[in-house]
Design an enzyme around this catalytic site. Structure first.
Site, PDB file in Angstrom:
ATOM      1  N   HIS A  34       0.835  -1.212   0.000  1.00 50.76           N
ATOM      2  CA  HIS A  34       0.000   0.000   0.000  1.00 50.76           C
ATOM      3  C   HIS A  34       0.868   1.260   0.000  1.00 50.76           C
ATOM      4  CE1 HIS A  34      -3.878  -2.015   0.196  1.00 50.76           C
ATOM      5  NE2 HIS A  34      -3.237  -2.933   0.895  1.00 50.76           N
ATOM      6  N   ASP A 181       2.502  -4.200  -9.372  1.00 53.11           N
ATOM      7  CA  ASP A 181       2.292  -5.554  -9.883  1.00 53.11           C
ATOM      8  C   ASP A 181       2.667  -5.643 -11.361  1.00 53.11           C
ATOM      9  OD1 ASP A 181       1.258  -5.722  -7.393  1.00 53.11           O
ATOM     10  OD2 ASP A 181      -0.828  -5.994  -8.005  1.00 53.11           O
TER      11      ASP A 181
HETATM   12  C1  GLA Z   1      -2.448  -4.767  -4.981  1.00 52.70           C
HETATM   13  C2  GLA Z   1      -2.304  -3.646  -5.999  1.00 52.70           C
HETATM   14  C3  GLA Z   1      -0.897  -3.038  -5.934  1.00 52.70           C
HETATM   15  C4  GLA Z   1      -0.502  -2.667  -4.507  1.00 52.70           C
HETATM   16  C5  GLA Z   1      -0.790  -3.832  -3.557  1.00 52.70           C
HETATM   17  C6  GLA Z   1      -0.560  -3.461  -2.119  1.00 52.70           C
HETATM   18  O1  GLA Z   1      -1.641  -5.842  -5.326  1.00 52.70           O
HETATM   19  O2  GLA Z   1      -2.549  -4.118  -7.302  1.00 52.70           O
HETATM   20  O3  GLA Z   1      -0.810  -1.929  -6.791  1.00 52.70           O
HETATM   21  O4  GLA Z   1      -1.145  -1.513  -4.109  1.00 52.70           O
HETATM   22  O5  GLA Z   1      -2.121  -4.320  -3.687  1.00 52.70           O
HETATM   23  O6  GLA Z   1       0.767  -3.189  -1.910  1.00 52.70           O
END
Ligand code: GLA
Length: 391
Positions: A34, A181
């Site tokens: 986050h 991600d």
């Molecule tokens: C998900 C979102 C990412 C990131 C994570 C928490 O995977 O796709 O962008 O915010 O949660 O770190």
């Protein structure tokens, strides 16, 4: 399904040969959750589980797609009219990527300006557990972009692929995720974790200590990002940044927060405290990995978990129990924490290679006893991303 079988399935379904194949890995985040949408720091690795997209060009503007791990049904749309699909939610990640590509191809500032696509037949498969917090959606978006880049000779690099995947999620699917991600699926490196500064997208890589295995433990509590509390958390962070007239929490310090403790709501203060303290832990873990400093790795991962649990409130009881079980086994010999968006999903652990098999047996037994649930345990390797220059 393996690639060989997917190829055969493609031939049967579409009565033709595959012209292009894209593969992209999932990711596990070692620390820094986050923080990405707060322009902060993250330390993920691409893993050796991912998604295949097999593709062949069509002479019309139709996209046909089958996802073997979902319903195995043929779903189609026309490139001229891409609408959100409530019946086949998985197809929205594909639709969203085409919408993002179209926007880039009509934007004079984009490297893709003026390019055109025809329709395609697509078959999607892989070995990444869905809804487990290992970024199956980013892996799908980036694998599709890899296949399309090859098929249509598009000048897409890792950063552009990640931006297009993120745009698909933010603007079409409705999840306000950050870029971690997609960028990891595109740019990760073999045997290394990637320190990514989400403010300017600069990266530094660090090898994982030789003595430690990368273990992912799936709590088997399914998570759902869209429509969940994820977007609320993001909005709370933006509210604090806005209060301080900063573009993001990256520009806010703990001192500034302390100074506003009687003006900001207590929940908002905790959300921001998590983000600010997590950015520091990311930098510290990067150094601890370089130094193979196991006690420090243990401490930082434990502190990150506690902060996500108490300040950011995105953990769940079963995940906390799992982390506690593994932490008690590892002591100062390795680290464990929740990973990804939260609300279920997976736990990541760095575990001494010499103890892997006993630890697997013990986790399986103790997690079942504590929660009644079965854990799935994956021993992973860090792998190259789909657009990585260093394979
Ligand atoms: C998900 C979102 C990412 C990131 C994570 C928490 O995977 O796709 O962008 O915010 O949660 O770190």
């Amino acid at each position: 399904m393996e690639l060989e079988q997917l190829n055969q399935r493609f031939n049967q379904l579409f009565s033709r040969q595959v012209d292009g194949v894209g593969y992209a890995p999932g990711r596990v985040n070692l620390i820094g959750d986050h923080t990405d949408y707060n322009q902060g720091l993250v330390l993920p690795a691409a893993i050796n589980m991912g998604t295949w997209v097999l593709a062949a060009k069509r002479s019309d503007k139709r996209v046909n797609m089958v996802a073997v791990d979902f319903d195995d049904t043929l779903v189609s749309f026309e490139l001229e009219q891409i609408l959100f699909d409530h019946q086949w939610p998985w197809s929205n990640y594909i639709r969203g990527v085409f919408v993002a590509l179209h926007a880039a191809m009509t934007n004079q500032q984009s490297a893709l300006f003026g390019r055109q696509l025809s329709g395609v037949d697509l078959l999607i498969g892989g070995n990444l557990p869905q809804g487990a917090g290992l970024s199956s959606s980013a892996s799908l978006e980036v694998a599709l972009l890899r296949a399309l880049a090859d098929l249509f000779q598009l000048p897409i690099d890792a950063v552009l692929a990640a931006q297009l995947g993120q745009a698909a999620e933010n603007q079409f699917v409705g999840c306000n995720c950050g870029i971690m991600d997609q960028l990891t699926a595109a740019m990760g490196r073999k045997s290394q974790a990637m320190l990514l500064d989400c403010h300017d997208l600069t990266t530094e890589f660090v090898s994982l200590p030789q003595s430690l295995a990368l273990m992912i433990i799936n709590s088997n509590i399914k998570r759902e990002l869209v429509g969940s509390e994820y977007n609320d958390r993001r909005q709370q962070c933006d509210q604090v940044a806005h209060y301080f007239r900063q573009p993001s929490l990256r520009g806010v310090t703990q001192q500034m927060l302390n100074g506003a403790s009687d003006k900001l709501d207590e929940t908002l203060l905790r959300r921001a405290r998590h983000v600010i303290s997590e950015n520091t832990r990311v930098q510290q873990l990067f150094t601890a990995l370089i130094d193979s400093d196991l006690p420090q790795i243990s401490r930082l991962m434990a502190a990150s978990h506690a902060s996500l649990r108490d300040d950011f409130e995105v953990s769940t009881k079963a995940i906390d129990q799992l982390v506690q079980i593994v932490h008690a086994m590892l002591g100062e010999g390795g680290g464990v924490r929740m990973t990804g968006g939260g609300f279920g999903g997976c736990v990541v652990a760095l575990v001494p290679k010499s103890r892997v098999s006993t630890i697997i047996d013990d986790i399986t037994a103790q997690y079942k006893q504590a929660t009644g649930l079965d854990a799935d345990i994956y021993l992973c390797r860090a792998q190259a991303g789909a657009f990585s220059q260093c394979k």
